[in-house]
Design an enzyme around this catalytic site. Structure first.
Site, PDB file in Angstrom:
ATOM      1  N   GLU A  91       0.789  -1.228   0.000  1.00  0.00           N
ATOM      2  CA  GLU A  91       0.000   0.000   0.000  1.00  0.00           C
ATOM      3  C   GLU A  91       0.827   1.287   0.000  1.00  0.00           C
ATOM      4  O   GLU A  91       0.402   2.294  -0.547  1.00  0.00           O
ATOM      5  CB  GLU A  91      -0.940   0.002   1.222  1.00  0.00           C
ATOM      6  CG  GLU A  91      -1.945  -1.122   1.248  1.00  0.00           C
ATOM      7  CD  GLU A  91      -2.960  -1.006   0.120  1.00  0.00           C
ATOM      8  OE1 GLU A  91      -3.271   0.132  -0.286  1.00  0.00           O
ATOM      9  OE2 GLU A  91      -3.428  -2.059  -0.367  1.00  0.00           O
ATOM     10  N   SER A 480     -48.969 -29.763  40.603  1.00  0.00           N
ATOM     11  CA  SER A 480     -48.679 -29.904  42.035  1.00  0.00           C
ATOM     12  C   SER A 480     -47.475 -29.096  42.501  1.00  0.00           C
ATOM     13  O   SER A 480     -47.163 -29.107  43.697  1.00  0.00           O
ATOM     14  CB  SER A 480     -48.477 -31.382  42.379  1.00  0.00           C
ATOM     15  OG  SER A 480     -49.693 -32.086  42.223  1.00  0.00           O
TER      16      SER A 480
END
Length: 849
Positions: A91, A480
């Site tokens: 780059e 229950s």
């Protein structure tokens, strides 16, 4: 001649000077014109890169990651030098030499523009790219390029080269939602950046040119060509040797997509975190601010909960029968198949293409049957492997007819499987087994009863299949599981654990309906007057109905709401005593925690702390604490009397505003707590003929410890099944049922190939939900010492007659010790003989269990 040359040179110098001054003036004018539109680059000093939200367990394992951009910010010194060299060579080879603008690059770009007419990008330095990435658009215009140059010069003045390069390497988009080299290393190779090879670093360095179109996943050939260009440039600038170049250039493309490296699979709790973070901080901030959220979940308990839930669902599914293959790819069609299978056997390529298009489920793998023998079958999986299903992994698969009917056990594998069947398989006991996607649902949650911290949460079978969180969203009838709260209310209204309640049939005429309500026991057995302890431990329905008739429906509802239940969810009729109320599993676990912590109502929570992107804590949970010692110390302090508590209690660290509210007395909680142990261990003396089982006796066989307790729960026609209970520092609930409320869990009959302890007959809380709770506790309690019973102040024990609940002077199997709140013990003797042992004791024999 000489004079003429001097004059010409002077004119040239003057012309150049004027042109230079004009150029400088033009640049100055251009700058003054553009300057007001330029952003301030000072923000780069404090820039916060958008990073995803990460969710961790309490012990630091990554559970999930949220955010569109995947980024792992790295400091400059954390980035390997070969990767830096690769980026610079590709780059901006003169990055450390120029001051933001590379004159050579500018001249090269100008030459290209003049000779070809194209606007080249070769003039952009890394600093200029940082300027563009942070402040500008990517449009190719001259004015943008001028702005880029001015910003680059300002950035170079403000930041060091290392800081600029760090920003570039962390900000660049590198394809597949990866931003920065740290994220790219994870996305493409599943490793940290410092673990990459030279070839892999070169691949990442080449991505900025075309990250979407030329990444190694989407276009491996083009990506390899770009990688080799990067390697060539590294060789040209001398950052690698010829041998390193040759070796790296020969490496194949090994990149593939890697999701976030999840250490602990817990999607339901992670989604709860995501939802709360978005509600608190907003979607944008939650997903991009780099929050690290540490939950209360413990990885070992979460894994145990998931394993227990999955194994229990597969066990339920297997005992109800095999529903057949998903489809048949060749051969004779299935009766319900809409498409006609091929006549010819499929090729390996066809099979693999078909399997790769099928989504996996938890623990299940799609496969296609290739060959079936009498006692085994060969199948192909999506990765092209051929595996063998042994007879032990097939013989469970008797035909599913309905939820209450199964076919006969098969005698050979050919009765179950046919070549061309697309099936599901899973690993079990070290072998591959035939399996199927469960249709039944389940939920599991465990929390700390002292502070409400959620330690494990599983909201269903598979989050990918259904994101519906049954722990927090599914309100199901309790069955229950309601009874401990009913008997807690009874203890506050004149009952004791030795109170007799008539276990006899009930027939109540309902004028409005023109019918009689006849609640029944399960099993349908009636024993006459029975003590409360046994009535709760054996979940005797008619006793519960008689209790609520005695104390009143409104009295019970008022009591139940203390446990955090919503009054709107509690039906105002006697059916509530049998569990017609509907609550979520989390609400149920929270309520049961009251019995485990001495009577305090805690608030469940799941976020322990939140850290920002710099590691600063911005939130720390402040849960309400259940602390009996603190409560007692505070009471004595407020009364003004000298403390009689031990020193550790006097120095309790929790202030008053951190204490959870105590909704029932410690004594009430203790009595229910101890009775819930009888649900598991039963009572009486088996050798003397007085022994009896609680409904959860299977837990005693597996866990073999006496500091656990709980309650089963089954609704009418077994549409909902529960088991909720406690162990040291833990309370957990398991629920199993169908998402379709109208579907019953059914029943099963004996399978000759099933395990010795196989579950048969009707499904129930003990048999359907209980095994998940049992397995979870077995796993998480390994190495945890058993805790002895600590009797609180205000509790006494008395020897009572088992048959009448009155005081007893006998010491044989007809009597037992029972706990009572001081002042409530019976005063009448069951017989008139002189007592052979003290009636009241502060120590309890092992017979209590």
């Amino acid at each position: 001649m000489e004079t003429r040359n001097v004059k010409w040179l002077k004119r040239l110098l003057i012309t150049l000077t004027v042109l230079g001054l004009l150029g400088v003036g033009a640049l100055a004018g251009l700058y003054l014109w553009i300057a007001p539109t330029l952003p301030g680059v000072e923000s780069l000093k404090t820039v916060q890169l958008q990073t995803p939200m990460r969710v961790y367990s309490a012990d630091g394992l990554l559970m999930s990651q949220f955010g569109e951009k995947r980024r792992i910010p790295l400091r400059y010194d954390e980035i390997p030098q070969p990767l830096i060299d690769a980026v610079l060579a590709t780059e901006d080879a003169r990055f450390f030499e120029h001051h933001g603008v590379d004159p050579i690059g500018v001249v090269r770009a100008a030459v290209v523009l003049i000779t070809t007419g194209r606007k080249a990008q070769g003039a952009s330095t890394i600093t200029m790219q940082v300027a563009r990435n942070f402040f500008l658009t990517r449009e190719k215009t001259y004015i943008r390029k001028v702005k880029e140059i001015f910003l680059a010069l300002e950035i170079e003045r403000l930041l060091s080269k290392e800081e600029i390069l760090e920003l570039y390497l962390n900000r660049s988009f590198l394809g597949n939602r990866a931003y920065g080299v740290g994220a790219a290393a994870q996305v493409y190779y599943g490793r940290d950046v410092n673990q990459l090879t030279l070839a892999e670093m070169a691949m990442i360095a080449g991505l900025p040119q075309a990250p979407s179109a030329a990444n190694p996943i989407r276009n491996p050939e083009r990506a390899m060509a770009r990688r080799n260009v990067v390697l060539g440039r590294m060789l040209d600038v001398g950052s690698i040797s010829r041998s390193e170049f040759d070796e790296a250039r020969q490496q194949p493309v090994t990149a593939r997509y890697h999701g976030a490296e999840i250490d602990l699979y817990a999607p339901y709790i992670a989604e709860m975190v995501r939802d709360q973070m978005v509600a608190t901080y907003g979607e944008e901030a939650a997903y991009t601010s780099g929050f690290d959220i540490y939950t209360t979940v413990r990885s070992d308990q979460q894994q145990a909960a998931q394993r227990a839930l999955l194994d229990n669902l597969f066990a339920y599914d297997a005992r109800h029968g095999y529903r057949g293959p998903e489809t048949r790819l060749w051969g004779e069609p299935l009766p319900e198949q809409n498409t006609t299978p091929d006549a010819e056997t499929w090729s390996t390529e066809q099979i693999l293409n078909h399997l790769k298009g099928i989504n996996r489920y938890r623990d299940l793998y799609p496969a296609v049957v290739l060959n079936v023998e009498e006692k085994q079958a060969e199948v192909m999986t999506a990765d092209g492997k051929t595996v063998t299903l042994p007879w032990e992994g097939i013989n469970w698969a008797r035909q599913f007819i309905t939820d209450t009917r199964q076919g006969n056990s098969p005698n050979s594998a050919t009765e179950v499987l046919t070549p061309g069947d697309q099936i599901w398989i899973r690993q079990h006991d070290g072998h591959w087994w035939l399996s199927q996607v469960p249709e039944v649902s389940s939920a599991f949650v465990a929390l700390d009863p002292e502070n409400g911290a959620i330690r494990a949460l599983v909201g269903g079978y598979d989050f990918g299949q259904s994101q519906y969180n049954r722990v927090t969203q599914a309100k199901r009838q309790l069955g229950s599981n309601i009874k401990p709260f009913l008997y807690s209310s009874a203890l506050e209204n004149g009952f004791t654990l030795s109170t007799l309640v008539n276990n006899a049939p009930i027939n109540q005429w309902d004028r409005s309906q023109g019918t009689a309500w006849r609640p029944r026991n399960s099993p349908d057995v009636y024993t006459g007057p029975t003590r409360v302890r046994q009535g709760l431990a054996q979940s005797i329905n008619v006793m519960a109905v008689r209790v609520i008739r005695d104390i009143g429906v409104d009295t019970f509802i008022d009591h139940a709401t203390k446990f955090g239940f919503d009054r709107a969810d509690l039906p105002r009729n006697e059916s509530i005593s049998l569990g017609s109320a509907s609550v979520t599993p989390l609400e149920n676990a929270r309520a049961f925690a009251v019995f485990a912590n001495g009577g305090f109502l805690i608030d469940p929570y799941f976020i322990e702390r939140i850290e920002d992107h710099n590691g600063n804590q911005i939130f720390t949970a402040q849960p309400k604490i259940a602390c009996l010692e603190c409560k007692a110390a505070l009471a004595q302090e407020q009364s003004g009397i000298e403390s009689t508590l031990p020193e550790f209690a006097q120095q309790c660290p929790w202030p008053e505003d951190r204490l959870a509210p105590q909704i029932i007395s410690e004594q009430n909680a203790f009595l229910i707590h101890e009775t819930l142990k009888s649900v598991i261990w039963g009572g009486g003396n088996w050798s003397q003929g007085t022994g009896w089982n609680g409904t959860a006796w299977r837990a005693s066989r597996l866990l073999k410890r006496h500091d656990i307790g709980g309650k089963t729960g089954t609704t009418n026609e077994a549409r909902d099944t529960w088991f909720t209970g406690f162990a040291p520092h833990l309370v957990a609930t398991a629920w199993v049922g169908f998402d379709d409320h109208s579907r019953q869990l059914g029943r099963t009959r004996w399978n000759k190939y099933g395990p010795q302890d196989q579950i048969t007959a009707g499904e129930s809380g003990a048999k359907t939900a209980g095994p998940a709770w049992n397995q979870f506790m077995f796993d998480v309690l390994k190495g945890v010492p058993e805790q002895s019973t600590v009797i609180p102040e205000g509790i006494v024990t008395a020897r009572i007659d088992r048959a009448t609940g009155k005081l007893s002077n006998r010491t044989d199997a007809s009597s037992r010790f029972e706990y009572f709140i001081e002042g409530t013990a019976p005063t009448e003797l069951a017989d008139v003989a002189e007592p052979e042992a003290p009636i009241f004791e502060q120590e309890v024999s092992e017979e209590l269990f």
